[in-house]
Design a protein around this motif. Structure first.
Motif, PDB file in Angstrom:
ATOM      1  N   ILE A 140       9.848   0.393  -1.838  1.00 40.41           N
ATOM      2  CA  ILE A 140       9.002   0.424  -0.948  1.00 40.41           C
ATOM      3  C   ILE A 140       8.854  -0.999  -0.486  1.00 40.41           C
ATOM      4  O   ILE A 140       8.303  -1.962  -1.257  1.00 40.41           O
ATOM      5  CB  ILE A 140       7.618   1.113  -1.192  1.00 40.41           C
ATOM      6  CG1 ILE A 140       7.718   2.431  -1.629  1.00 40.41           C
ATOM      7  CG2 ILE A 140       6.624   0.846  -0.079  1.00 40.41           C
ATOM      8  CD1 ILE A 140       6.350   3.213  -2.286  1.00 40.41           C
ATOM      9  N   VAL A 141       8.890  -1.301   0.805  1.00 39.00           N
ATOM     10  CA  VAL A 141       8.534  -2.703   1.205  1.00 39.00           C
ATOM     11  C   VAL A 141       7.790  -2.669   2.367  1.00 39.00           C
ATOM     12  O   VAL A 141       7.753  -1.980   3.431  1.00 39.00           O
ATOM     13  CB  VAL A 141      10.177  -3.511   1.814  1.00 39.00           C
ATOM     14  CG1 VAL A 141       9.822  -4.743   2.488  1.00 39.00           C
ATOM     15  CG2 VAL A 141      11.209  -3.419   0.740  1.00 39.00           C
ATOM     16  N   PHE A 142       6.827  -3.532   2.326  1.00 40.19           N
ATOM     17  CA  PHE A 142       5.597  -3.509   3.364  1.00 40.19           C
ATOM     18  C   PHE A 142       5.985  -4.907   3.920  1.00 40.19           C
ATOM     19  O   PHE A 142       6.546  -5.827   3.384  1.00 40.19           O
ATOM     20  CB  PHE A 142       4.211  -3.714   2.887  1.00 40.19           C
ATOM     21  CG  PHE A 142       3.814  -2.544   2.179  1.00 40.19           C
ATOM     22  CD1 PHE A 142       2.804  -1.739   2.829  1.00 40.19           C
ATOM     23  CD2 PHE A 142       4.072  -2.087   0.778  1.00 40.19           C
ATOM     24  CE1 PHE A 142       2.482  -0.501   2.262  1.00 40.19           C
ATOM     25  CE2 PHE A 142       3.753  -0.865   0.094  1.00 40.19           C
ATOM     26  CZ  PHE A 142       2.839  -0.170   0.855  1.00 40.19           C
ATOM     27  N   THR A 143       5.858  -5.024   5.384  1.00 40.19           N
ATOM     28  CA  THR A 143       6.055  -6.310   6.194  1.00 40.19           C
ATOM     29  C   THR A 143       4.696  -6.878   6.667  1.00 40.19           C
ATOM     30  O   THR A 143       4.048  -6.239   7.112  1.00 40.19           O
ATOM     31  CB  THR A 143       6.674  -5.610   7.479  1.00 40.19           C
ATOM     32  OG1 THR A 143       7.850  -5.354   7.230  1.00 40.19           O
ATOM     33  CG2 THR A 143       7.196  -7.044   8.192  1.00 40.19           C
ATOM     34  N   SER A 144       4.731  -8.152   6.247  1.00 40.78           N
ATOM     35  CA  SER A 144       3.570  -8.954   6.449  1.00 40.78           C
ATOM     36  C   SER A 144       3.547  -9.867   7.638  1.00 40.78           C
ATOM     37  O   SER A 144       4.743  -9.875   8.014  1.00 40.78           O
ATOM     38  CB  SER A 144       2.884  -9.439   4.940  1.00 40.78           C
ATOM     39  OG  SER A 144       1.688  -9.917   5.408  1.00 40.78           O
ATOM     40  N   PRO A 217      20.282 -10.462   4.816  1.00 41.81           N
ATOM     41  CA  PRO A 217      20.300 -10.349   3.581  1.00 41.81           C
ATOM     42  C   PRO A 217      19.054 -10.114   2.535  1.00 41.81           C
ATOM     43  O   PRO A 217      19.374  -9.438   1.648  1.00 41.81           O
ATOM     44  CB  PRO A 217      20.768 -11.823   2.948  1.00 41.81           C
ATOM     45  CG  PRO A 217      21.376 -12.256   4.480  1.00 41.81           C
ATOM     46  CD  PRO A 217      20.516 -11.622   5.542  1.00 41.81           C
ATOM     47  N   VAL A 218      17.962 -10.533   3.268  1.00 41.59           N
ATOM     48  CA  VAL A 218      16.674 -10.164   2.737  1.00 41.59           C
ATOM     49  C   VAL A 218      16.558  -8.389   2.475  1.00 41.59           C
ATOM     50  O   VAL A 218      16.181  -8.052   1.296  1.00 41.59           O
ATOM     51  CB  VAL A 218      15.616 -10.827   3.159  1.00 41.59           C
ATOM     52  CG1 VAL A 218      14.366 -10.812   2.376  1.00 41.59           C
ATOM     53  CG2 VAL A 218      15.925 -12.111   3.681  1.00 41.59           C
ATOM     54  N   TYR A 219      16.924  -7.947   3.643  1.00 41.20           N
ATOM     55  CA  TYR A 219      16.660  -6.501   3.518  1.00 41.20           C
ATOM     56  C   TYR A 219      17.398  -5.810   2.645  1.00 41.20           C
ATOM     57  O   TYR A 219      17.065  -4.842   1.736  1.00 41.20           O
ATOM     58  CB  TYR A 219      17.034  -5.860   4.772  1.00 41.20           C
ATOM     59  CG  TYR A 219      15.713  -6.098   5.996  1.00 41.20           C
ATOM     60  CD1 TYR A 219      14.522  -5.738   5.671  1.00 41.20           C
ATOM     61  CD2 TYR A 219      15.842  -6.931   6.995  1.00 41.20           C
ATOM     62  CE1 TYR A 219      13.441  -5.935   6.696  1.00 41.20           C
ATOM     63  CE2 TYR A 219      14.998  -7.230   7.993  1.00 41.20           C
ATOM     64  CZ  TYR A 219      13.779  -6.713   7.551  1.00 41.20           C
ATOM     65  OH  TYR A 219      12.751  -7.086   8.862  1.00 41.20           O
ATOM     66  N   LEU A 222      16.198  -6.402  -1.126  1.00 46.40           N
ATOM     67  CA  LEU A 222      15.124  -5.721  -1.446  1.00 46.40           C
ATOM     68  C   LEU A 222      15.313  -4.073  -1.534  1.00 46.40           C
ATOM     69  O   LEU A 222      14.502  -3.125  -2.343  1.00 46.40           O
ATOM     70  CB  LEU A 222      14.084  -5.854  -0.264  1.00 46.40           C
ATOM     71  CG  LEU A 222      13.368  -6.999  -0.010  1.00 46.40           C
ATOM     72  CD1 LEU A 222      12.510  -7.391   0.899  1.00 46.40           C
ATOM     73  CD2 LEU A 222      12.423  -7.170  -1.305  1.00 46.40           C
ATOM     74  N   PHE A 223      16.249  -3.612  -0.985  1.00 51.47           N
ATOM     75  CA  PHE A 223      16.964  -2.118  -1.246  1.00 51.47           C
ATOM     76  C   PHE A 223      17.877  -1.843  -1.986  1.00 51.47           C
ATOM     77  O   PHE A 223      18.058  -1.091  -2.596  1.00 51.47           O
ATOM     78  CB  PHE A 223      16.904  -1.632   0.052  1.00 51.47           C
ATOM     79  CG  PHE A 223      15.578  -1.407   1.078  1.00 51.47           C
ATOM     80  CD1 PHE A 223      14.723  -0.214   0.659  1.00 51.47           C
ATOM     81  CD2 PHE A 223      15.493  -2.295   1.919  1.00 51.47           C
ATOM     82  CE1 PHE A 223      13.586  -0.245   1.499  1.00 51.47           C
ATOM     83  CE2 PHE A 223      14.101  -2.037   2.625  1.00 51.47           C
ATOM     84  CZ  PHE A 223      13.128  -1.104   2.288  1.00 51.47           C
ATOM     85  N   GLU A 226      20.112  -5.448  -6.809  1.00 56.63           N
ATOM     86  CA  GLU A 226      19.738  -6.665  -7.210  1.00 56.63           C
ATOM     87  C   GLU A 226      18.189  -7.064  -7.377  1.00 56.63           C
ATOM     88  O   GLU A 226      17.900  -7.702  -8.242  1.00 56.63           O
ATOM     89  CB  GLU A 226      20.218  -7.870  -6.489  1.00 56.63           C
ATOM     90  CG  GLU A 226      21.634  -7.996  -6.239  1.00 56.63           C
ATOM     91  CD  GLU A 226      22.240  -7.042  -5.252  1.00 56.63           C
ATOM     92  OE1 GLU A 226      23.590  -6.869  -4.914  1.00 56.63           O
ATOM     93  OE2 GLU A 226      21.595  -5.958  -4.803  1.00 56.63           O
ATOM     94  N   SER A 227      17.351  -6.075  -6.771  1.00 59.73           N
ATOM     95  CA  SER A 227      15.793  -6.060  -6.962  1.00 59.73           C
ATOM     96  C   SER A 227      15.243  -5.088  -7.772  1.00 59.73           C
ATOM     97  O   SER A 227      14.019  -5.178  -7.847  1.00 59.73           O
ATOM     98  CB  SER A 227      15.460  -5.998  -5.587  1.00 59.73           C
ATOM     99  OG  SER A 227      15.636  -4.788  -4.988  1.00 59.73           O
ATOM    100  N   ILE A 228      15.994  -4.400  -8.504  1.00 60.97           N
ATOM    101  CA  ILE A 228      15.430  -3.531  -9.469  1.00 60.97           C
ATOM    102  C   ILE A 228      14.838  -4.173 -10.650  1.00 60.97           C
ATOM    103  O   ILE A 228      15.402  -5.109 -11.051  1.00 60.97           O
ATOM    104  CB  ILE A 228      16.618  -2.672  -9.979  1.00 60.97           C
ATOM    105  CG1 ILE A 228      17.043  -1.586  -9.048  1.00 60.97           C
ATOM    106  CG2 ILE A 228      16.078  -1.685 -11.410  1.00 60.97           C
ATOM    107  CD1 ILE A 228      18.360  -0.685  -9.514  1.00 60.97           C
ATOM    108  N   GLY A 229      13.695  -3.944 -10.694  1.00 59.39           N
ATOM    109  CA  GLY A 229      12.732  -4.713 -11.674  1.00 59.39           C
ATOM    110  C   GLY A 229      11.834  -5.577 -10.954  1.00 59.39           C
ATOM    111  O   GLY A 229      11.049  -5.976 -11.791  1.00 59.39           O
ATOM    112  N   ILE A 230      12.137  -5.965  -9.749  1.00 56.90           N
ATOM    113  CA  ILE A 230      11.214  -6.716  -9.077  1.00 56.90           C
ATOM    114  C   ILE A 230      10.004  -5.940  -8.095  1.00 56.90           C
ATOM    115  O   ILE A 230      10.330  -5.409  -7.598  1.00 56.90           O
ATOM    116  CB  ILE A 230      12.041  -7.578  -8.242  1.00 56.90           C
ATOM    117  CG1 ILE A 230      13.354  -8.543  -9.059  1.00 56.90           C
ATOM    118  CG2 ILE A 230      11.204  -8.667  -7.590  1.00 56.90           C
ATOM    119  CD1 ILE A 230      12.631  -9.395  -9.894  1.00 56.90           C
TER     120      ILE A 230
END
Length: 242
Positions: A140-144, A217-219, A222-223, A226-230
């Protein structure tokens, strides 16, 4: 492609950052559920994804501020019935009118902004948690917003909503961390040449800003695996490095 067999829902998918994320993730093999209240904008994003020979997305017209809790639950039920699980949710929809002092902010504008920027991400996350939990890993990614999150003068309901939304993301991340299945992070895109940026700073030289596509690349990170566990992190695109 690293996101093959991933199903990701994106709010504000007809907007600048939402459509950018949708195309970037679809190019990596993800099946995208395009959520927005504007059908013409959804169709434009849909056409861009199809033209890229990416998996055909689904258009789901949805007014985040004008629908009931029952509508949210119906959305979750349809996703569950069609896919059986969900691997990602990107909260990219945003409501911003203009910078203005609190003293002249209308109650209607205040409520509408908080409904889109804060209440909708809460409701959507809540109803989709059971579907996300059916995945081995989900994001789940929120955008600030880099300018609003520090509560500057005149940021009004927009600033308040972003500050509260980051709190919501942190709380949700801590509640889900022990289960080690759903990670929750906040993305700060930084200044980019987006429609929102143009409304907020009309006199700014947009040629000096990074293109929205620079966020791809950021999106994907995040999905992606590589971001598992973050989880529980604020990812600033300006300092992001794989």
């Amino acid at each position: 492609m690293p996101l093959t067999h991933h199903v990701i829902l994106i709010t504000g998918a007809g907007g600048g950052l939402g459509s950018t994320a949708a195309l970037a993730l679809a190019k990596q093999g993800a099946h995208i559920i395009l959520l927005d209240k504007s059908i013409p904008k959804l169709e434009k994003t849909y056409d861009a994804i199809v033209a890229a020979n990416a998996p055909e997305p689904i258009i789901y017209p949805f007014d985040l501020a004008g629908t009931s809790e029952m509508d949210y639950q119906e959305l979750a039920d349809r996703i569950d019935e069609k896919y059986g699980s969900l691997q990602g949710v990107l909260h990219s929809a945003v409501e911003f009118t203009a910078f203005s002092p609190i003293s002249v902010t209308k109650t209607k504008d205040w409520g509408h902004t908080l409904n889109v920027n804060l209440n909708a991400p809460f409701l959507l996350s809540r109803v989709l948690l059971p579907v996300l939990n059916k995945s081995a890993h989900a994001s789940i990614v929120f955008t600030s917003d880099s300018s609003a999150r520090n509560a500057p003068a005149y940021s009004s309901a927009y600033g308040v909503s972003k500050i509260a939304m980051e709190g919501l993301a942190n709380i949700l991340a801590e509640e889900l961390e022990a289960f080690n299945k759903i990670r929750v992070n906040t993305l700060v895109p930084g200044p980019v040449d987006s429609p929102l940026r143009k409304r907020a700073y009309p006199a700014e030289d947009k040629h000096k800003l990074p293109a929205m596509e620079s966020l791809a690349p950021v999106y994907v990170y995040l999905f992606g695996a590589e971001s598992i566990g973050i989880t529980g992190q604020v990812i600033d695109a300006r300092t992001f490095n794989l």
